[in-house]
Design an enzyme around this catalytic site. Structure first.
Site, PDB file in Angstrom:
ATOM      1  N   GLY A 148       0.892  -1.372   0.076  1.00 38.56           N
ATOM      2  CA  GLY A 148      -0.016  -0.118   0.050  1.00 38.56           C
ATOM      3  C   GLY A 148       0.878   1.214  -0.195  1.00 38.56           C
ATOM      4  O   GLY A 148       0.590   2.236  -0.607  1.00 38.56           O
ATOM      5  N   TYR A 208      -1.594   9.362   6.332  1.00 42.12           N
ATOM      6  CA  TYR A 208      -2.235   8.009   6.336  1.00 42.12           C
ATOM      7  C   TYR A 208      -1.291   6.896   5.756  1.00 42.12           C
ATOM      8  O   TYR A 208      -0.511   7.332   5.180  1.00 42.12           O
ATOM      9  CB  TYR A 208      -3.532   8.284   5.557  1.00 42.12           C
ATOM     10  CG  TYR A 208      -3.621   8.444   3.964  1.00 42.12           C
ATOM     11  CD1 TYR A 208      -2.725   8.638   3.238  1.00 42.12           C
ATOM     12  CD2 TYR A 208      -5.060   8.472   3.640  1.00 42.12           C
ATOM     13  CE1 TYR A 208      -2.620   8.912   1.996  1.00 42.12           C
ATOM     14  CE2 TYR A 208      -5.150   8.654   1.955  1.00 42.12           C
ATOM     15  CZ  TYR A 208      -3.987   8.875   1.183  1.00 42.12           C
ATOM     16  OH  TYR A 208      -4.073   9.303   0.189  1.00 42.12           O
ATOM     17  N   GLU A 209      -2.063   5.764   5.976  1.00 39.58           N
ATOM     18  CA  GLU A 209      -0.981   4.279   5.703  1.00 39.58           C
ATOM     19  C   GLU A 209       0.144   4.401   6.091  1.00 39.58           C
ATOM     20  O   GLU A 209       1.268   3.926   5.398  1.00 39.58           O
ATOM     21  CB  GLU A 209      -1.261   4.032   3.948  1.00 39.58           C
ATOM     22  CG  GLU A 209      -2.583   3.961   3.647  1.00 39.58           C
ATOM     23  CD  GLU A 209      -2.779   3.004   2.231  1.00 39.58           C
ATOM     24  OE1 GLU A 209      -1.671   2.317   1.958  1.00 39.58           O
ATOM     25  OE2 GLU A 209      -3.641   3.160   1.660  1.00 39.58           O
ATOM     26  N   GLY A 210       0.235   4.829   7.396  1.00 40.23           N
ATOM     27  CA  GLY A 210       1.539   4.853   8.131  1.00 40.23           C
ATOM     28  C   GLY A 210       2.390   6.294   7.886  1.00 40.23           C
ATOM     29  O   GLY A 210       2.691   6.772   6.942  1.00 40.23           O
TER      30      GLY A 210
END
Lengths: 322, 249, 379
Positions: free
Chosen positions: C242, C362-364
């Site tokens: 991702g 987002y996503e880390g």
């Protein structure tokens, strides 16, 4: 030998374009020491036909046949090829408009005559024939040489000034053999009362800066005052504010009027490609750094919706007093 | 019915046009090549016709006259949805030469409807379609802004100088198409892109047709004088300049 | 070593560019203002195959490589990150997760409609009190024999409303810590699921973000991905991929702002010349160009490693952290170059700047990426 020119008529009348073509043909004929023969298809009155002599046609060949009421490429080319043969034409000249573009290529193959389309001036050499034409959609010119004995040229509107010669032409009826007509026109929608984009000397064109189709009445009014055609930029036709037939630019129509008004058009490279050959460009735009000002001769920085009414008033006054 | 769309390979429309030092050749350095925009619209419309024909249109193929470096552009046409492609392996010398080569493709494939863009954005010849029709002795219509098939009947919208016409004409036919024929060129989908290399691309050598013209030299338009700026409050000055200086009105 | 793209990769890049520059651009400003979900664009992107482009063709996907995906994500994100994030979540979290770790039945049933873009997926990991620290899941999935009973709340869920196939990360056995976590495929229309209001975000405003509440939601056992307790590893592995999507999104935001800045610098004049020829602006553009080139190379390297079947977790963390951080820097400079125009919506760069911010979160977050990178460096 002769120079043959196809003079199209509109409801029996010739236009300035027709006289430009004859004038252009006359100059070439003079260089080649020969005469101009004009071909007219359809019903045109004698007086109008004789007018072609005024610009240098020594002879006018008239083809009247109901079969030719609508453009059928094969039939029209049969007429032109037979006329060319009969007159021993080595050079054939057509307009670089819809009809000329439809006919010249087929004629080129039929007569094995090299075609240079979209020329903008006289040949730089007559033997061999070398003529300058637009290429890369207005970004360059190419000098093209004809390798065959015969040549065909299509000339852009407004690229050669009319010259009066005052010749009394002979008018000759001609009835060439026609092939079967395959084009069955079922409906014609003629634009009336408006100057056509293809033969306008002045074009008033609107872009996204006009903000919406409801603001086009100003463009139409200015066009009417100046006897101009209306046009638009690509986003305008893509948005459906105006029809595709008004779109000028690289993928729309390529035009070269004497005077082009770019109103609220920023002047993307693709737009300039279609209008840069205009003799004079007037631009109105809010953004002083818009690329249209690089191409324009005269510029006004301002909101076109404010400037346009002033222009209309001023041009009205000018027209009233001139 | 079998449809052939003729495509040419042209510099991307934003390309800065340059020539070699002798001004005899277009400088291809760094140029991105695309399908000629009118040809791409023709292809899009051809595919729409096939999809709407209920099987009556057997195939939509593409043909191009060019050297091997035009193949990515040809494969793009296959990715968009053309069934097969033909490339005549030759430099496109002039419209007459190109049309003569394309005629061989039309003959051998037995195409009844050929679509050509009205002009290419590089040489602006507006000639290949009309010439091809004459080589083939096919019917032809130019300035086509709409085309529909209804059984064996072909209905065409044609732009004329001064209006529009609707007409019927029978195949075999070459339709020379312009803007309006399709709204936007079709974007290839993933499946199409994957399939492009698997579709047939047949290469043939040119037949001995001589060009009738040759492009000798190129020149760039003369640089324009700077734009004269006019005060928006003084539009009369514009009229004065247009009348007395530019002599445009 | 070879930096050439294949013809197919270039065609995909061009297709994405054509769609973005021709269609997305038309209403991106309106949707930024209204927050309306781009339903018709997502449908079109699905028809073009972008929503399942990485999935094998046997599951109705595009069968494309990750390098193509980077190129496509960059082009879409240059114009519209709201669409890009739908594409990213669907491709690299949901489709990838099911394709890589799901059973054959799950692929038939859930992956195919996702790959065709008929259904959109959402990835439900974040919680009100578990964002970056994904081990402390409060959402529970209690084993009831033939089904799980799910309770809890998930936060900041992209595609929560537009999506219908949820991948839900939940704790089954708290005693086992992160080894007691499972990932379940949940139909959004299951009884007991309610959505919070549409989040009024700073950027990417037309992607739909909601919290999702689970109240005794029954999920069949066969919807669990992998063995019991595989959920945490599943989430971490899936997020590795991702990150390439979000890194490419950040890259696109940066290059979109950069292209607009270059154009503007060539047109806008100040003190008698185009501003691009003033060193103050020229050097900014040079710095932006270098950063973007670095970010692109990091994205492509991570994608290439993934395509080669080599470990790419650290590479994707580097790409994500770097691309997101430079996206913020580049878009800020882009606004500066545009001056007053940069601060108004019509010129797009302020929107790109708002969108860039999210890629750092987002996503880390960028900080989490640095943890991943530093652990690898120190290991």
């Amino acid at each position: 030998m002769s120079v043959l020119v196809y003079t199209e008529n509109w409801d029996g009348k010739f236009k300035k374009l027709s006289f430009e073509l004859v004038s252009y043909a006359a100059k070439i004929a003079e260089e080649l020491n020969t005469k101009v023969v004009a071909v007219s298809i359809g019903n045109v009155e004698k007086a109008a036909l004789a007018e072609l002599g005024k610009y240098g046609a020594s002879k006018v060949i008239v083809v009247c046949n109901g079969e030719l009421n609508n453009l059928d490429n094969k039939a029209y080319n049969a007429v032109l090829a037979q006329a060319a043969e009969k007159e021993g034409a080595n050079v054939i000249i057509l307009a670089h408009n819809n009809k000329g573009k439809a006919l010249a290529p087929g004629l080129s193959v039929k007569m094995k005559a090299g075609l240079i389309s979209g020329v903008t001036g006289l040949p730089s050499s007559y033997s061999p024939m070398v003529v300058k034409k637009k290429s890369f959609t207005g970004a360059a010119f190419a000098n093209v040489k004809v390798l065959s004995e015969k040549s065909i040229l299509t000339l852009f509107q407004n690229s050669y000034a009319v010259v009066e010669k005052n010749i009394e032409p002979s008018i000759e009826e001609f009835a060439p053999a026609l092939p079967a007509i395959n084009t069955q026109v079922t409906n014609v929608d003629k634009v009336t009362g408006k100057i056509l984009l293809s033969d306008a000397e002045i074009v008033v064109s609107g872009g996204r800066g006009m903000k919406g189709p409801e603001n086009w009445s100003g463009i139409e009014e200015l066009a009417q005052i100046l006897g101009a055609a209306t046009a638009c930029s690509r986003p305008v036709s893509d948005e459906g504010w105006r029809g595709h037939s008004e779109h000028v630019g690289q993928t729309g129509k390529i035009i070269a009027p004497n005077l082009y008004f770019a109103l609220g058009i920023s002047g993307a490279i693709q737009h300039l490609g279609g209008v840069s050959s205009s003799k004079c460009i007037v631009a109105v735009n809010t953004d002083k750094d818009a690329p249209i000002f690089e191409a324009a001769d005269y510029g006004i920085i301002g909101d076109v919706r404010k400037v346009l009414p002033d222009m209309i008033t001023a041009f009205k006054e000018f027209k009233a007093s001139n | 019915m079998k449809i052939l769309v003729c495509i040419s390979n042209v510099p991307d429309t934003t390309t800065k046009i340059r020539f070699n030092a002798e001004k005899t050749e277009f400088d291809k350095t760094g140029v991105q090549w695309i399908i000629n925009p009118w040809d791409e619209l023709a292809l899009t419309r051809a595919l729409e016709l096939k999809e709407g024909s209920g099987g009556a249109v057997e195939c939509v193929d593409v043909a191009s006259v060019n050297l091997i470096d035009a193949e990515p552009t040809i494969r793009k046409a296959l990715a968009i949805g053309a069934d097969k492609a033909f490339r005549v392996n030759a430099m496109p010398k002039d419209a007459y030469f190109v049309a003569g080569q394309l005629a061989e493709v039309v003959k051998s494939g037995g195409y009844d409807l050929v679509l050509c863009g009205i002009e290419s954005s590089d040489y602006n010849g507006s000639a290949v379609g009309g010439m091809l029709a004459e080589f083939m002795d096919y019917n032809s219509v130019s300035a086509v802004s709409g085309i529909n098939l209804d059984g064996g009947k072909i209905t065409i919208n044609r732009e004329i100088d001064g209006g529009k016409e609707v007409l019927n004409i029978s195949a075999p036919l070459v339709a020379v198409v312009q803007k309006g024929i399709a709204i936007d060129p079709r974007i290839p989908n993933m499946r199409g892109i994957m399939m492009a290399r698997q579709k047939p691309l047949t290469v043939s050598e040119p037949t001995g047709i001589d060009a009738l013209t040759s492009f000798e030299t190129y020149e760039l338009p003369a640089p324009k004088a700077a734009c004269k700026m006019i005060d928006p409050e003084n539009v009369k000055q514009l009229i004065d300049l247009l009348h007395n200086e530019a002599k445009a009105i | 070593m070879n930096f050439e793209f294949s013809e197919e990769q270039l065609m995909i890049q061009q297709a994405a560019r054509d769609y973005a520059q021709r269609e997305l651009i038309k209403d991106v400003l309106e949707r930024d203002a209204s927050g309306e979900f781009p339903t018709h664009h997502i449908k079109n992107l699905a028809d073009l195959g972008f929503l399942g482009m990485l999935v094998d063709t046997k599951y109705d996907g595009g069968g494309m490589d990750t390098v193509s995906y980077v190129l496509a994500m960059e082009e879409i994100s240059k114009v519209d990150s709201s669409c890009a994030v739908v594409m990213s979540v669907n491709n690299s979290l949901v489709c990838y997760g099911i394709e890589k770790y799901g059973s054959e039945e799950q692929k038939e049933k859930f992956l195919k409609p996702l790959a065709r873009g008929e259904k959109i997926g959402a990835f439900l990991l974040s919680e009100p009190e578990a964002g970056s620290d994904a081990t402390s899941q409060r959402t529970t999935a209690i084993d009831k024999g033939d089904h799980y009973l799910v309770n809890g709340t998930k936060n900041w869920i992209t595609n929560a409303n537009s999506g219908s196939t949820y991948l839900v990360i939940a704790q089954t056995d708290a005693a086992k810590g992160h080894k007691g976590i499972n990932c379940l495929i949940v139909d959004k229309n299951s009884p007991g699921i309610t959505l919070g209001p549409h989040e009024d975000k700073m950027g990417m405003r037309s992607s739909d973000t909601h919290s999702v509440m689970f109240n005794d939601v029954k999920v069949p056992k066969e919807n669990r991905i992998g063995e019991d307790g595989f959920g945490f590893k599943f989430a971490m592995k899936t997020l590795e991929g991702g990150r390439i999507g979000i890194a490419s999104q950040a890259l696109g935001i940066a290059s979109g702002a950069f292209e607009r800045s270059v154009q503007y610098a060539k047109e806008r004049k100040a003190f008698g010349k185009e501003i691009g020829y003033h060193q103050a602006v020229a050097f900014k553009l040079a710095d932006m160009a270098v950063k973007i080139e670095n970010a692109r190379n990091l994205c492509l390297k991570a994608a290439w490693l993934k395509d080669q079947g080599k470990p790419y977790g650290t590479a994707s963390a580097m790409a994500k952290q770097y691309a997101a951080d430079i996206a913020m820097e580049v878009t800020t400079e882009a606004v500066q170059i545009h001056g007053g125009y940069g601060y108004v919506k019509e010129y797009h760069v302020e929107r790109l700047m708002r969108e860039a911010k999210l890629t750092q979160i987002y996503e880390g977050t960028s900080e989490i990426q640095k943890i991943v990178i530093s652990r690898d460096v120190l290991s």
